[in-house]
Design a protein around this motif. Sequence first.
Motif, PDB file in Angstrom:
ATOM      1  N   LEU A  82       0.826  -1.215   0.000  1.00 43.44           N
ATOM      2  CA  LEU A  82       0.000   0.000   0.000  1.00 43.44           C
ATOM      3  C   LEU A  82       0.856   1.259   0.000  1.00 43.44           C
ATOM      4  O   LEU A  82       0.561   2.231  -0.710  1.00 43.44           O
ATOM      5  N   LEU A  83       1.919   1.243   0.790  1.00 41.37           N
ATOM      6  CA  LEU A  83       2.809   2.405   0.801  1.00 41.37           C
ATOM      7  C   LEU A  83       3.497   2.588  -0.544  1.00 41.37           C
ATOM      8  O   LEU A  83       3.724   3.717  -0.983  1.00 41.37           O
ATOM      9  N   THR A  84       3.826   1.486  -1.204  1.00 38.93           N
ATOM     10  CA  THR A  84       4.479   1.574  -2.510  1.00 38.93           C
ATOM     11  C   THR A  84       3.521   2.136  -3.553  1.00 38.93           C
ATOM     12  O   THR A  84       3.890   3.006  -4.345  1.00 38.93           O
ATOM     13  N   LEU A  85       2.294   1.665  -3.556  1.00 36.96           N
ATOM     14  CA  LEU A  85       1.340   2.115  -4.567  1.00 36.96           C
ATOM     15  C   LEU A  85       0.822   3.526  -4.293  1.00 36.96           C
ATOM     16  O   LEU A  85       0.620   4.306  -5.216  1.00 36.96           O
ATOM     17  N   ASP A  86       0.596   3.850  -3.032  1.00 38.56           N
ATOM     18  CA  ASP A  86       0.062   5.172  -2.703  1.00 38.56           C
ATOM     19  C   ASP A  86       1.142   6.222  -2.503  1.00 38.56           C
ATOM     20  O   ASP A  86       0.872   7.409  -2.644  1.00 38.56           O
ATOM     21  N   GLY A 127       4.598  12.050  -6.599  1.00 41.44           N
ATOM     22  CA  GLY A 127       5.339  12.938  -7.485  1.00 41.44           C
ATOM     23  C   GLY A 127       6.227  12.230  -8.489  1.00 41.44           C
ATOM     24  O   GLY A 127       7.026  12.865  -9.165  1.00 41.44           O
ATOM     25  N   ALA A 128       6.096  10.927  -8.614  1.00 38.14           N
ATOM     26  CA  ALA A 128       6.981  10.177  -9.513  1.00 38.14           C
ATOM     27  C   ALA A 128       6.592  10.416 -10.975  1.00 38.14           C
ATOM     28  O   ALA A 128       5.428  10.555 -11.311  1.00 38.14           O
ATOM     29  N   ARG A 129       7.602  10.473 -11.829  1.00 39.30           N
ATOM     30  CA  ARG A 129       7.388  10.617 -13.273  1.00 39.30           C
ATOM     31  C   ARG A 129       8.135   9.499 -13.982  1.00 39.30           C
ATOM     32  O   ARG A 129       9.236   9.127 -13.595  1.00 39.30           O
ATOM     33  N   CYS A 130       7.521   8.974 -15.045  1.00 40.12           N
ATOM     34  CA  CYS A 130       8.150   7.901 -15.781  1.00 40.12           C
ATOM     35  C   CYS A 130       7.643   7.901 -17.226  1.00 40.12           C
ATOM     36  O   CYS A 130       6.688   8.588 -17.558  1.00 40.12           O
ATOM     37  N   THR A 131       8.303   7.116 -18.037  1.00 40.79           N
ATOM     38  CA  THR A 131       7.891   6.915 -19.418  1.00 40.79           C
ATOM     39  C   THR A 131       7.479   5.461 -19.571  1.00 40.79           C
ATOM     40  O   THR A 131       8.267   4.550 -19.321  1.00 40.79           O
ATOM     41  N   ILE A 132       6.247   5.241 -19.979  1.00 42.83           N
ATOM     42  CA  ILE A 132       5.699   3.895 -20.116  1.00 42.83           C
ATOM     43  C   ILE A 132       5.587   3.591 -21.607  1.00 42.83           C
ATOM     44  O   ILE A 132       4.921   4.311 -22.350  1.00 42.83           O
ATOM     45  N   CYS A 133       6.260   2.539 -22.046  1.00 39.78           N
ATOM     46  CA  CYS A 133       6.292   2.185 -23.467  1.00 39.78           C
ATOM     47  C   CYS A 133       5.685   0.811 -23.693  1.00 39.78           C
ATOM     48  O   CYS A 133       5.854  -0.093 -22.874  1.00 39.78           O
ATOM     49  N   ALA A 143       3.935   3.380 -10.544  1.00 40.62           N
ATOM     50  CA  ALA A 143       4.222   2.439  -9.449  1.00 40.62           C
ATOM     51  C   ALA A 143       4.675   1.090  -9.991  1.00 40.62           C
ATOM     52  O   ALA A 143       5.690   0.549  -9.550  1.00 40.62           O
ATOM     53  N   PHE A 144       3.941   0.527 -10.925  1.00 43.57           N
ATOM     54  CA  PHE A 144       4.325  -0.777 -11.466  1.00 43.57           C
ATOM     55  C   PHE A 144       5.550  -0.680 -12.359  1.00 43.57           C
ATOM     56  O   PHE A 144       6.330  -1.613 -12.448  1.00 43.57           O
ATOM     57  N   GLN A 145       5.722   0.448 -12.999  1.00 44.38           N
ATOM     58  CA  GLN A 145       6.872   0.644 -13.876  1.00 44.38           C
ATOM     59  C   GLN A 145       8.175   0.706 -13.072  1.00 44.38           C
ATOM     60  O   GLN A 145       9.158   0.094 -13.425  1.00 44.38           O
ATOM     61  N   GLN A 146       8.171   1.445 -11.973  1.00 41.63           N
ATOM     62  CA  GLN A 146       9.400   1.672 -11.211  1.00 41.63           C
ATOM     63  C   GLN A 146       9.622   0.658 -10.084  1.00 41.63           C
ATOM     64  O   GLN A 146      10.750   0.356  -9.724  1.00 41.63           O
ATOM     65  N   TYR A 147       8.545   0.153  -9.506  1.00 43.44           N
ATOM     66  CA  TYR A 147       8.678  -0.689  -8.309  1.00 43.44           C
ATOM     67  C   TYR A 147       8.137  -2.100  -8.540  1.00 43.44           C
ATOM     68  O   TYR A 147       7.585  -2.715  -7.644  1.00 43.44           O
ATOM     69  N   ILE A 173       6.200  -7.396  -6.425  1.00 37.33           N
ATOM     70  CA  ILE A 173       6.223  -8.862  -6.483  1.00 37.33           C
ATOM     71  C   ILE A 173       6.724  -9.436  -5.161  1.00 37.33           C
ATOM     72  O   ILE A 173       6.200 -10.436  -4.667  1.00 37.33           O
ATOM     73  N   GLY A 174       7.719  -8.799  -4.555  1.00 38.61           N
ATOM     74  CA  GLY A 174       8.206  -9.236  -3.242  1.00 38.61           C
ATOM     75  C   GLY A 174       7.142  -9.124  -2.171  1.00 38.61           C
ATOM     76  O   GLY A 174       6.999 -10.016  -1.326  1.00 38.61           O
ATOM     77  N   CYS A 175       6.383  -8.053  -2.196  1.00 40.15           N
ATOM     78  CA  CYS A 175       5.298  -7.874  -1.214  1.00 40.15           C
ATOM     79  C   CYS A 175       4.219  -8.929  -1.386  1.00 40.15           C
ATOM     80  O   CYS A 175       3.693  -9.451  -0.405  1.00 40.15           O
ATOM     81  N   ILE A 176       3.904  -9.240  -2.629  1.00 40.62           N
ATOM     82  CA  ILE A 176       2.913 -10.279  -2.876  1.00 40.62           C
ATOM     83  C   ILE A 176       3.434 -11.625  -2.379  1.00 40.62           C
ATOM     84  O   ILE A 176       2.676 -12.421  -1.797  1.00 40.62           O
ATOM     85  N   ALA A 177       4.716 -11.897  -2.562  1.00 35.35           N
ATOM     86  CA  ALA A 177       5.308 -13.144  -2.065  1.00 35.35           C
ATOM     87  C   ALA A 177       5.246 -13.215  -0.538  1.00 35.35           C
ATOM     88  O   ALA A 177       4.936 -14.272   0.028  1.00 35.35           O
ATOM     89  N   VAL A 178       5.518 -12.104   0.142  1.00 43.70           N
ATOM     90  CA  VAL A 178       5.442 -12.072   1.606  1.00 43.70           C
ATOM     91  C   VAL A 178       4.009 -12.320   2.063  1.00 43.70           C
ATOM     92  O   VAL A 178       3.758 -13.058   3.025  1.00 43.70           O
ATOM     93  N   MET A 179       3.048 -11.737   1.365  1.00 46.11           N
ATOM     94  CA  MET A 179       1.656 -11.950   1.717  1.00 46.11           C
ATOM     95  C   MET A 179       1.232 -13.407   1.490  1.00 46.11           C
ATOM     96  O   MET A 179       0.457 -13.959   2.282  1.00 46.11           O
ATOM     97  N   VAL A 180       1.750 -14.040   0.444  1.00 49.97           N
ATOM     98  CA  VAL A 180       1.432 -15.445   0.181  1.00 49.97           C
ATOM     99  C   VAL A 180       2.012 -16.330   1.278  1.00 49.97           C
ATOM    100  O   VAL A 180       1.339 -17.264   1.739  1.00 49.97           O
TER     101      VAL A 180
END
Length: 110
Positions: A54-58, A62-68, A88-92, A97-104
């Motif tokens: 949640l902290l990663t997604l929220d 102010g992050a900026r990126c280029t999504i191709c 969020a998904f582009q940079q982190y 994926i690590g957070c999802i693994a910890v939750m699993v």
Amino acid sequence: LTLENAAEADGAPQKVQLQDKSRHQMISRTMIVERRYAVAVGIIWFLAGGAVILLTLDGSEGARCTICEDHADVGIKVCRHGSGRDCAFQQYEGRIIGCIAVMVVGCLLL
């Protein structure tokens, strides 16, 4: 199997009949404590993974990126500029994926 009861008043040994329990009836205090510990650890792992995701997604306001994206059928690569949660998904991606693994792992302990 005969067991002697030392507390008998008349001094005659009393026989005790022991019965076999089925596998699902064999529960000890240690097993109960270990299960409660596993549930507590599982909840902690699940909540820790959920909090970080949640902290990663929220937390990327102010992050900026280029999504191709590559379109192979047309032979074009389309890019756009993203900001905030779009990145969020582009940079982190690895952290998510690590957070999802910890939750699993937490769910498996539950």
